[in-house]
Design an enzyme around this catalytic site. Structure first.
Site, short mmCIF file in Angstrom:
data_model
loop_
_atom_site.label_atom_id
_atom_site.label_comp_id
_atom_site.label_asym_id
_atom_site.label_seq_id
_atom_site.Cartn_x
_atom_site.Cartn_y
_atom_site.Cartn_z
N HIS A 201 0.80 -1.23 0.00
CA HIS A 201 0.00 0.00 0.00
C HIS A 201 0.83 1.28 0.00
O HIS A 201 0.29 2.36 -0.07
CB HIS A 201 -0.94 0.02 1.20
C1 UD1 Z 1 -2.01 5.19 6.23
C2 UD1 Z 1 -0.68 5.61 6.85
C3 UD1 Z 1 0.36 4.50 6.63
C4 UD1 Z 1 -0.14 3.17 7.14
C5 UD1 Z 1 -1.46 2.87 6.46
C6 UD1 Z 1 -2.03 1.54 6.91
C7 UD1 Z 1 -0.21 8.01 6.75
C8 UD1 Z 1 0.65 9.04 6.14
N1 UD1 Z 1 -0.15 6.80 6.21
O1 UD1 Z 1 -1.81 5.11 4.83
O2 UD1 Z 1 1.53 4.83 7.35
O3 UD1 Z 1 0.79 2.17 6.85
O4 UD1 Z 1 -2.38 3.93 6.78
O5 UD1 Z 1 -3.24 1.23 6.34
O6 UD1 Z 1 -0.90 8.30 7.70
N2 UD1 Z 1 -9.13 4.65 2.09
C9 UD1 Z 1 -10.35 4.04 2.05
N3 UD1 Z 1 -10.93 3.70 3.24
C10 UD1 Z 1 -10.35 3.95 4.43
C11 UD1 Z 1 -9.10 4.59 4.45
C12 UD1 Z 1 -8.50 4.94 3.28
O7 UD1 Z 1 -10.91 3.79 0.99
O8 UD1 Z 1 -10.92 3.59 5.48
C13 UD1 Z 1 -8.46 5.00 0.82
C14 UD1 Z 1 -8.78 6.39 0.34
O9 UD1 Z 1 -8.83 6.33 -1.06
C15 UD1 Z 1 -7.59 7.20 0.78
C16 UD1 Z 1 -6.47 6.19 0.66
O10 UD1 Z 1 -7.07 4.94 1.02
O11 UD1 Z 1 -7.40 8.32 0.02
C17 UD1 Z 1 -5.30 6.47 1.54
O12 UD1 Z 1 -5.69 6.55 2.93
P1 UD1 Z 1 -4.77 7.38 3.97
O13 UD1 Z 1 -5.27 7.22 5.34
O14 UD1 Z 1 -4.56 8.75 3.47
O15 UD1 Z 1 -3.37 6.67 3.85
P2 UD1 Z 1 -3.02 5.12 3.82
O16 UD1 Z 1 -2.46 4.80 2.48
O17 UD1 Z 1 -4.13 4.28 4.34
#
Ligand code: UD1
Length: 361
Positions: A201
């Protein structure tokens, strides 16, 4: 003592659970759990609360997704009035996600003391958003709880006074130790006996079409020798669709609940990942781990554990995989203090706080 715990993203939940538990019933401790809402899907958040036995959050800031600036700023804007109104004595933050750094920025400016659980980890790679979060958080935190000696060394090198640093071990392993017996009982009839468990991811791996295509091709090659089971983060699944790529014959699953994923990890022939926490969990479990990154903030999993960094070099992945398949996988040992009691050690320190630690600082 009024104590806040702030969590937001999936890897925070297995870290907060043991600390909450260890502080339950301790004299004069009143705990408040705040969920920023960084992760909001049922299978990225709610299921983890249920399986880890975490109580429902007292406050949910419901920030949701966004760019780094927007998400971090939104957490700060929504958290500040809560801290002002409830006046915690100490706020605990976990890991290295945007919720962690946003909280520490709010608290430092309000003069509220912060404890950082999982302090001192460094990949020395500032292109990683988490490295920025780690550096800022550790500079501003008042109490730094580290999982291993390298964490202490990194902090001391950055000028953090030794009195603020407490090596307590790995809280994530506390949750693993507690739930492994249950996880070992979970089974899936739809999966083969031997498989490679894959998670991916990191933005550096999944946000660029050519890079993601290359990794998927390598995994399809692995899949010819060993079935690939791939619970995909929503971000990764979205990128595969957006870039018009195909995961072919890989067994792509939705993100799994904690206990189910732990069960799959414990039985895997090999784990291929770009996660941070999974490098640690495989080291504890003694399962070979091939990490699709050029560096790691958890070097102890390489020096002592079962982790090998293969980067994005398909040749390296091939070589390491054939070592595993021929029974020559790297053997490891469990690092000191990864024993299931880190949460209690944190609780013991906090109960003696503020007088002892405040005086020391
Ligand atoms: C975040 C953490 C990362 C961790 C990861 C574990 C930061 C900078 N990154 O990354 O260190 O390893 O979590 O999962 O904080 N999304 C969904 N549903 C959700 C959450 C996210 O669909 O419940 C999708 C959305 O499109 C979103 C993308 O995932 O834009 C990224 O989510 P985000 O929380 O920004 O970062 P992660 O890649 O999950």
């Amino acid at each position: 003592m009024k104590l806040f715990h702030i969590v937001g993203a999936r890897p925070n939940f297995m870290k907060v659970a043991p600390v909450l538990n260890a502080l339950k019933g301790r004299e004069n401790v009143v705990q408040t759990l705040v969920h920023t809402g960084q992760h909001y899907d049922v299978n990225m958040s709610d299921v983890f609360f249920q399986q880890l036995g975490i109580p429902a959050p007292d406050v949910n800031l419901a920030v949701g997704s966004g760019t780094h600036a927007k998400q971090t700023a939104e957490i700060m804007i929504r958290l500040e009035p809560v801290v002002l109104e409830r006046q915690p004595d100490l706020v605990l933050v976990y890991g290295d996600v945007n919720s962690t750094v946003a909280t520490v920025l709010v608290c430092a400016k309000l003069g509220v003391q912060v404890g950082h659980v999982e302090a001192g980890l460094r990949s020395f790679d500032r292109t990683m958003p988490e490295e920025i979060n780690r550096l800022v958080t550790d500079q501003l935190a008042d109490l730094l709880f580290t999982p291993s000696e390298d964490g202490d060394e990194n902090l001391r090198r950055e000028g953090i006074p030794a009195e603020k640093i407490f090596r307590v071990g790995n809280v994530m392993i506390d949750s693993l130790v507690r739930l492994l017996p249950l996880a070992r009982k979970t089974g899936r009839d739809d999966l083969p006996e031997r498989y490679a468990l894959v998670t991916l991811h990191r933005p550096a791996n999944v946000d660029d079409s050519a890079t993601l295509k290359g990794i998927l091709e390598s995994l399809l090659e692995v899949n010819r020798d060993l079935a690939v089971v791939f619970p995909a983060h929503p971000r990764t699944r979205k990128r595969i669709d957006d870039f018009g790529l195909s995961a072919g014959q890989l067994r792509v699953l939705d993100p799994l609940p904690y206990v189910d994923f732990l069960g799959l990890q414990s039985r895997a022939t090999v784990v291929i990942t770009d996660s941070g926490g999974i490098q640690e969990e495989t080291t504890y479990l003694g399962v070979p781990c091939l990490t699709v990154r050029e560096n790691t903030e958890r070097p102890i999993t390489v020096s002592m554990g079962t982790n090998v960094l293969v980067g994005r070099d398909p040749e390296k992945l091939r070589t390491e995989l054939s070592r595993v398949l021929s029974g020559k996988a790297k053997k490891g040992t469990v690092p000191p203090l990864w024993d299931g009691h880190a949460g209690e050690r944190i609780a013991d320190i906090l109960v003696g706080w503020p007088p002892r630690v405040k005086a020391a600082i």
